[in-house]
Design a protein around this motif. Structure first.
Motif, PDB file in Angstrom:
ATOM      1  N   GLY A 287       0.784  -1.226   0.000  1.00  0.00           N
ATOM      2  CA  GLY A 287       0.000   0.000   0.000  1.00  0.00           C
ATOM      3  C   GLY A 287       0.818   1.278   0.000  1.00  0.00           C
ATOM      4  N   LYS A 288       2.137   1.182   0.032  1.00  0.00           N
ATOM      5  CA  LYS A 288       2.979   2.383   0.086  1.00  0.00           C
ATOM      6  C   LYS A 288       2.820   3.211  -1.183  1.00  0.00           C
ATOM      7  N   GLU A 289       2.643   4.514  -1.005  1.00  0.00           N
ATOM      8  CA  GLU A 289       2.519   5.421  -2.156  1.00  0.00           C
ATOM      9  C   GLU A 289       3.902   5.687  -2.736  1.00  0.00           C
ATOM     10  N   LEU A 290       4.035   5.464  -4.044  1.00  0.00           N
ATOM     11  CA  LEU A 290       5.312   5.652  -4.726  1.00  0.00           C
ATOM     12  C   LEU A 290       5.357   6.952  -5.501  1.00  0.00           C
ATOM     13  N   ALA A 291       4.209   7.433  -5.955  1.00  0.00           N
ATOM     14  CA  ALA A 291       4.164   8.669  -6.748  1.00  0.00           C
ATOM     15  C   ALA A 291       2.781   9.283  -6.633  1.00  0.00           C
ATOM     16  N   ARG A 292       2.748  10.629  -6.659  1.00  0.00           N
ATOM     17  CA  ARG A 292       1.480  11.349  -6.647  1.00  0.00           C
ATOM     18  C   ARG A 292       1.598  12.529  -7.611  1.00  0.00           C
ATOM     19  N   LEU A 293       0.804  12.498  -8.670  1.00  0.00           N
ATOM     20  CA  LEU A 293       0.814  13.546  -9.693  1.00  0.00           C
ATOM     21  C   LEU A 293      -0.486  14.344  -9.550  1.00  0.00           C
ATOM     22  N   ARG A 294      -0.374  15.552  -8.988  1.00  0.00           N
ATOM     23  CA  ARG A 294      -1.553  16.347  -8.657  1.00  0.00           C
ATOM     24  C   ARG A 294      -2.174  16.969  -9.907  1.00  0.00           C
ATOM     25  N   ILE A 295      -3.523  16.963  -9.959  1.00  0.00           N
ATOM     26  CA  ILE A 295      -4.262  17.568 -11.066  1.00  0.00           C
ATOM     27  C   ILE A 295      -4.761  18.935 -10.594  1.00  0.00           C
ATOM     28  N   PRO A 296      -4.327  20.026 -11.256  1.00  0.00           N
ATOM     29  CA  PRO A 296      -4.735  21.366 -10.803  1.00  0.00           C
ATOM     30  C   PRO A 296      -6.231  21.601 -10.987  1.00  0.00           C
ATOM     31  N   GLU A 297      -6.791  22.458 -10.127  1.00  0.00           N
ATOM     32  CA  GLU A 297      -8.171  22.892 -10.274  1.00  0.00           C
ATOM     33  C   GLU A 297      -8.262  23.943 -11.377  1.00  0.00           C
ATOM     34  N   GLY A 298      -9.507  24.322 -11.722  1.00  0.00           N
ATOM     35  CA  GLY A 298      -9.725  25.412 -12.656  1.00  0.00           C
ATOM     36  C   GLY A 298     -10.075  24.959 -14.048  1.00  0.00           C
ATOM     37  N   SER A 299      -9.758  25.822 -15.026  1.00  0.00           N
ATOM     38  CA  SER A 299     -10.019  25.540 -16.438  1.00  0.00           C
ATOM     39  C   SER A 299      -8.734  25.748 -17.217  1.00  0.00           C
ATOM     40  N   TYR A 300      -8.390  24.804 -18.054  1.00  0.00           N
ATOM     41  CA  TYR A 300      -7.168  24.907 -18.861  1.00  0.00           C
ATOM     42  C   TYR A 300      -7.226  23.883 -19.979  1.00  0.00           C
ATOM     43  N   LYS A 301      -6.281  24.005 -20.923  1.00  0.00           N
ATOM     44  CA  LYS A 301      -6.186  23.106 -22.081  1.00  0.00           C
ATOM     45  C   LYS A 301      -4.789  22.509 -22.165  1.00  0.00           C
ATOM     46  N   GLU A 302      -4.745  21.222 -22.442  1.00  0.00           N
ATOM     47  CA  GLU A 302      -3.500  20.503 -22.733  1.00  0.00           C
ATOM     48  C   GLU A 302      -2.400  20.794 -21.705  1.00  0.00           C
ATOM     49  N   ARG A 303      -2.775  20.753 -20.438  1.00  0.00           N
ATOM     50  CA  ARG A 303      -1.794  20.946 -19.360  1.00  0.00           C
ATOM     51  C   ARG A 303      -0.945  19.685 -19.240  1.00  0.00           C
ATOM     52  N   GLU A 304       0.371  19.850 -19.348  1.00  0.00           N
ATOM     53  CA  GLU A 304       1.285  18.714 -19.249  1.00  0.00           C
ATOM     54  C   GLU A 304       1.787  18.596 -17.814  1.00  0.00           C
ATOM     55  N   LEU A 305       1.707  17.379 -17.276  1.00  0.00           N
ATOM     56  CA  LEU A 305       2.098  17.120 -15.894  1.00  0.00           C
ATOM     57  C   LEU A 305       3.116  15.989 -15.870  1.00  0.00           C
ATOM     58  N   GLU A 306       4.082  16.090 -14.959  1.00  0.00           N
ATOM     59  CA  GLU A 306       5.161  15.084 -14.956  1.00  0.00           C
ATOM     60  C   GLU A 306       5.821  15.031 -13.588  1.00  0.00           C
ATOM     61  N   LEU A 307       6.258  13.806 -13.227  1.00  0.00           N
ATOM     62  CA  LEU A 307       7.113  13.653 -12.047  1.00  0.00           C
ATOM     63  C   LEU A 307       7.947  12.394 -12.197  1.00  0.00           C
ATOM     64  N   THR A 308       9.001  12.302 -11.388  1.00  0.00           N
ATOM     65  CA  THR A 308       9.881  11.127 -11.373  1.00  0.00           C
ATOM     66  C   THR A 308       9.686  10.384 -10.051  1.00  0.00           C
ATOM     67  N   PHE A 309       9.710   9.052 -10.122  1.00  0.00           N
ATOM     68  CA  PHE A 309       9.560   8.266  -8.901  1.00  0.00           C
ATOM     69  C   PHE A 309      10.393   6.998  -8.982  1.00  0.00           C
ATOM     70  N   ASP A 310      10.557   6.363  -7.842  1.00  0.00           N
ATOM     71  CA  ASP A 310      11.331   5.118  -7.729  1.00  0.00           C
ATOM     72  C   ASP A 310      10.415   4.036  -7.172  1.00  0.00           C
ATOM     73  N   THR A 311      10.427   2.860  -7.801  1.00  0.00           N
ATOM     74  CA  THR A 311       9.555   1.774  -7.332  1.00  0.00           C
ATOM     75  C   THR A 311      10.023   1.182  -6.015  1.00  0.00           C
ATOM     76  N   GLY A 312      11.340   1.202  -5.759  1.00  0.00           N
ATOM     77  CA  GLY A 312      11.847   0.466  -4.613  1.00  0.00           C
ATOM     78  C   GLY A 312      11.626  -1.025  -4.824  1.00  0.00           C
ATOM     79  N   PRO A 313      11.762  -1.826  -3.768  1.00  0.00           N
ATOM     80  CA  PRO A 313      11.589  -3.285  -3.887  1.00  0.00           C
ATOM     81  C   PRO A 313      10.109  -3.680  -3.870  1.00  0.00           C
ATOM     82  N   CYS A 314       9.410  -3.388  -4.935  1.00  0.00           N
ATOM     83  CA  CYS A 314       7.971  -3.680  -5.020  1.00  0.00           C
ATOM     84  C   CYS A 314       7.707  -4.406  -6.337  1.00  0.00           C
ATOM     85  N   ALA A 315       7.157  -5.603  -6.261  1.00  0.00           N
ATOM     86  CA  ALA A 315       6.975  -6.429  -7.465  1.00  0.00           C
ATOM     87  C   ALA A 315       5.693  -6.116  -8.223  1.00  0.00           C
TER      88      ALA A 315
END
Length: 390
Positions: free
Chosen positions: A322-350
Motif C-alpha cells: 500500500g505504500k505510495e510511490l508517486a502522486r501527480l496532482r491535477i490542478p483545479e480550474g479551467s485549462y487546455k493541454e496541461r502537461e504534468l510530470e514527475l519522477t519516482f522510484d519503485t523500490g523493492p515492489c513487485a
C-alpha cells in the motif's frame, strides 16, 4: 409395480429395485450410490453379486460392465477389471466410468495417443466431467506428443477448450501448462479469448507470480492492439481496447463521478465528470509490473471548472504493502493541454497499481467535487537514459 419402481428409481433406487428387479436404471443408481458412500450399506461381495445379476438381465448395458470392472478393481483383480472396462468401452464408446479408467491406464503405460483420443471423446460427450480427469492432465501434458495433440484439438475449436484452460488455472501444477497453451494459441487463427487470458492472469496473480501473469497478458494482446502496449496499457484510454483486468483499465461510474472513454479514434481520452458530491471512491485504475528502478509519470489534461477541495491526483502505489510511490496532482480550474510530470522510484515492489484518487476520507458534503477533466493520456517511461518502455 413397474411404474412405481420407475417413479422412485432416482430418489430411492434400492426400494425401486425391490419393487422391480429388472429395473436396470435403479440397479445402476443404487450401485453408484454404494460405491460413492463413505460407509456403504452392503459388502463388496454383495455389490459384485448385484452386478452379476444385473448383467444376466441386461448383458449389453455398458454401465453394468463398468461397475463390475470397478468392483473387480477394488477387489484387487486388476486383469479382470481391465477386461471389463474394455468390454464396456466396446459396447459404448462414451461410457464415462470406462473412459475415465482407460484414460488413466493409457497414461500410465505411456500410450498417450490413445489417452488423448479418449480424453477428447470423454469431454465432447461429458464436458461437465472435466474435473474428474484434471488430476491426470499435468502428467499427460508433460509428454510432448500428447501436448501437441491436445493443442491441435484446441486450435480446431474443441468444445472443451475453455474448460481445460480454466481447470489448469485452478491447480498449481497446471499453471505452467496453462501459460504454454495460451502462448502457443496466441500465434494461431484461434487466439486466446479474453476469458481465457483473464482466468490465467488471475490465477498467476493469486499465486503471486506477477511477472508470468503480466507477460502472459502482454504477449497475448491482439496484434491490432500492440501499439497500445506499454508500462501503462492503453495509456490513451481507447474505448474498445482489450478488457482483461488487472492489467487493463478497470473503471466504473460512482455517485461522485462519471468516467467515459472516447470512441472517436481521432480524440482518445478519459473524460471524468464530477457530480457535485464527495469523491471518496473513484474507480479508474490498473495493475502494473514495473521492474525495480526510476520512472517518469506523464499526463496531459484539459479541465473545465474543475473544483477538487481535497485534491485530485494520479497515484502509483505498491499493491503489496500500500505504500505510495508517486502522486501527480491535477490542478483545479479551467485549462487546455496541461502537461504534468514527475519522477519516482519503485523500490523493492513487485506489483504496483496506478489509480485516479483523492484525499477524501469521510464523505463530508463540504468537500464536493464538480466540473470536468479530460485526460488525453497517462503513461510511464523509464527515467534511466537509453532505456526503452516495457
Amino acid at each position: 409395480m413397474t411404474g412405481l419402481s420407475r417413479s422412485i428409481e432416482a430418489e430411492a433406487p434400492e426400494a425401486a429395485l425391490r419393487l422391480n428387479p429388472l429395473n436396470t436404471d435403479a440397479r445402476v443408481a443404487w450401485l453408484v450410490a454404494e460405491l460413492n458412500a463413505s460407509q456403504p450399506s452392503s459388502s463388496l461381495e454383495q455389490q459384485r453379486e448385484l452386478t452379476r445379476t444385473g448383467l444376466a438381465f441386461s448383458p449389453a448395458d455398458a454401465r453394468l460392465h463398468s461397475l463390475a470392472a470397478e468392483l473387480e478393481r477394488r477387489a484387487g483383480n486388476g486383469d479382470e477389471a481391465e477386461r471389463l472396462f474394455l468390454q464396456a468401452n466396446r459396447i459404448s464408446h462414451t461410457e464415462i466410468l470406462a473412459l475415465q479408467h482407460l484414460i488413466a491406464a493409457a497414461i500410465e503405460r505411456g500410450d498417450y495417443a490413445s489417452a488423448v483420443e479418449r480424453l477428447d471423446l470423454l469431454l465432447r460427450r461429458w464436458p461437465d466431467r472435466l474435473n474428474v480427469v484434471m488430476p491426470v492432465l499435468p502428467a499427460l501434458l508433460s509428454q510432448e506428443d500428447a501436448y501437441q495433440t491436445i493443442l491441435a484439438a484446441m486450435k480446431a475449436g474443441a468444445p472443451w477448450r475453455w474448460g481445460l484452460v480454466s481447470g489448469l488455472t485452478r491447480q498449481p501444477e497446471g499453471l505452467d501448462f496453462a501459460y504454454r497453451v495460451l502462448m502457443d494459441l496466441a500465434a494461431t487463427p484461434e487466439p486466446p479469448t479474453r476469458n481465457e487470458i483473464s482466468a490465467a492472469v488471475r490465477a498467476f496473480m493469486s499465486a503471486k507470480r506477477y511477472d508470468e501473469g503480466y507477460r502472459l497478458f502482454r504477449f497475448t494482446v491482439p496484434e491490432e492492439e500492440r501499439h497500445l502496449s506499454g508500462f501503462v496499457h492503453n495509456s490513451v484510454f481507447q474505448a474498445d481496447a482489450l478488457d482483461a483486468p488487472p492489467f487493463s483499465w478497470q473503471r466504473r461510474n460512482t455517485r461522485a463521478a462519471e468516467i467515459r472513454f472516447s470512441a472517436d479514434p481521432s480524440s482518445h481520452g478519459a473524460a471524468v465528470r464530477f457530480l457535485d458530491a464527495p469523491a471518496k471512491d473513484l474507480v479508474l485504475n490498473q495493475s502494473l509490473v514495473l521492474p525495480q528502478g526510476k520512472y517518469r509519470l506523464f499526463a496531459e489534461a484539459d479541465a473545465s471548472g474543475l473544483r477538487a477541495p481535497r485534491t485530485l491526483f494520479w497515484r502509483v502505489r505498491c499493491a503489496e504493502n500500500g505504500k505510495e510511490l508517486a502522486r501527480l496532482r491535477i490542478p483545479e480550474g479551467s485549462y487546455k493541454e496541461r502537461e504534468l510530470e514527475l519522477t519516482f522510484d519503485t523500490g523493492p515492489c513487485a506489483l504496483q497499481r496506478i489509480e485516479l484518487a483523492t484525499d477524501v476520507i469521510a464523505e463530508s458534503w463540504q468537500n464536493r467535487y464538480s466540473g470536468n477533466v479530460r485526460f488525453h493520456f497517462v503513461r510511464i517511461e523509464r527515467a534511466e537514459p537509453h532505456a526503452t518502455d516495457g
